[in-house]
Design a protein around this motif. Structure first.
Motif, PDB file in Angstrom:
ATOM      1  N   THR A  35      38.140  39.261  41.574  1.00  0.00           N
ATOM      2  CA  THR A  35      39.438  40.499  41.517  1.00  0.00           C
ATOM      3  C   THR A  35      40.113  39.971  40.113  1.00  0.00           C
ATOM      4  N   LEU A  36      40.341  38.799  39.632  1.00  0.00           N
ATOM      5  CA  LEU A  36      41.080  38.191  38.664  1.00  0.00           C
ATOM      6  C   LEU A  36      40.393  38.929  37.412  1.00  0.00           C
ATOM      7  N   TRP A  43      45.371  36.964  30.049  1.00  0.00           N
ATOM      8  CA  TRP A  43      45.865  36.447  31.311  1.00  0.00           C
ATOM      9  C   TRP A  43      45.006  35.839  32.358  1.00  0.00           C
ATOM     10  N   GLN A  44      43.702  35.905  31.948  1.00  0.00           N
ATOM     11  CA  GLN A  44      42.851  35.230  32.857  1.00  0.00           C
ATOM     12  C   GLN A  44      43.218  33.633  33.254  1.00  0.00           C
ATOM     13  N   GLY A  55      40.234  29.705  44.317  1.00  0.00           N
ATOM     14  CA  GLY A  55      41.018  29.935  45.182  1.00  0.00           C
ATOM     15  C   GLY A  55      42.145  30.940  44.739  1.00  0.00           C
ATOM     16  N   LEU A  56      42.376  30.936  43.312  1.00  0.00           N
ATOM     17  CA  LEU A  56      43.276  31.956  42.784  1.00  0.00           C
ATOM     18  C   LEU A  56      43.232  33.267  42.918  1.00  0.00           C
ATOM     19  N   GLY A  57      41.920  33.860  43.040  1.00  0.00           N
ATOM     20  CA  GLY A  57      41.424  35.095  43.331  1.00  0.00           C
ATOM     21  C   GLY A  57      41.948  35.503  44.685  1.00  0.00           C
ATOM     22  N   ALA A  61      44.501  38.425  45.275  1.00  0.00           N
ATOM     23  CA  ALA A  61      44.082  39.447  46.208  1.00  0.00           C
ATOM     24  C   ALA A  61      45.208  39.812  47.241  1.00  0.00           C
ATOM     25  N   LEU A  62      45.747  38.642  47.650  1.00  0.00           N
ATOM     26  CA  LEU A  62      46.811  38.857  48.705  1.00  0.00           C
ATOM     27  C   LEU A  62      47.920  39.406  48.152  1.00  0.00           C
ATOM     28  N   VAL A  63      48.433  39.046  47.021  1.00  0.00           N
ATOM     29  CA  VAL A  63      49.429  39.608  46.419  1.00  0.00           C
ATOM     30  C   VAL A  63      49.184  41.220  46.171  1.00  0.00           C
TER      31      VAL A  63
END
Length: 221
Positions: A35-36, A43-44, A55-57, A61-63
């Motif tokens: 999703t990133l 901004w990647q 795990g940043l994705g 995604a939660l945000v």
């Protein structure tokens, strides 16, 4: 040889659940990390930090989901969502797909819905054979009228719609409509029922907790 066989199965009992759990988590994290890609190149996270941070994705995604939920909860956001729904319902092919998916999601994720919130014991695939099913709703409209006009049914008889999952893969199953009086509501949670199904009856969640279960089983014996 007996000891080797015992050690082999003991090792598999320890490693197989762990490996499958790690594999599923890795698949979820790697999928959400995709999703990133919707962010601009500058901004990647890989470009900003110079290395990949797994795990940043998930956080991103939660945000995004929380932000959309917060926006849709106010008056302006609600109007925008209604406009978006109306637009999609005017597109011929998209309309049929989107409306069906939305009805399912509204049933599953609505706070007022009862879908998959109750585990039932039903006779399937024939009388005298029992399995665990999940309540999905109640028949309505023409389907309910047809069910009540059958010779074996009373005019005011209640029916329920249930999902009968297969084992050990509960993502496949059957949608059936049965009489409410033929169902036994279980006290076990949906998670416990799914564990019972996936384990093919090996992991019993505390045994039968419904006092009617033993009486019903005795009556049909």
């Amino acid at each position: 040889m007996a000891n080797l066989r015992k050690w082999l199965f003991s090792g598999l009992l320890v490693l197989v659940p762990l490996i499958i759990t790690l594999w599923v988590l890795d698949w979820v994290v790697s999928t959400l990390d995709q999703t990133l890609r919707i962010l601009p190149g500058a901004w990647q996270p890989d470009q900003l930090f110079g290395f990949h941070v797994p795990g940043l994705g998930v956080i991103f995604a939660l945000v995004v989901v929380l932000s959309i939920g917060a926006l849709a909860s106010n008056i302006i956001g609600h109007q925008l969502v209604n406009w978006w729904h109306a637009l999609l319902h005017r597109i011929p092919v998209v309309r049929s797909i989107y409306s069906g998916v939305k009805q399912v999601s509204d049933t599953l994720f609505s706070e007022k819905g009862n879908a998959f919130r109750k585990a039932l014991l039903v006779q399937w695939p024939q009388e005298g054979m029992w399995t665990i099913a999940f309540l999905t709703g109640t028949p309505q409209g023409e389907v309910l009228q047809q069910l009540r006009t059958k010779p074996v049914s009373a005019a005011d008889e209640d029916f329920v719609s249930v999902y009968v999952p297969t084992t050990p893969n509960p993502t496949g199953g059957y949608f059936v409509m049965v009489r409410a009086r033929d169902c036994v509501e279980l006290q076990m949670s949906v998670d416990e029922a799914l564990t019972y199904i996936v384990s093919m009856g090996v992991i019993v969640p505390g045994g039968p907790k419904n006092p009617n279960l033993k009486a019903t089983a005795s009556a049909t014996a």
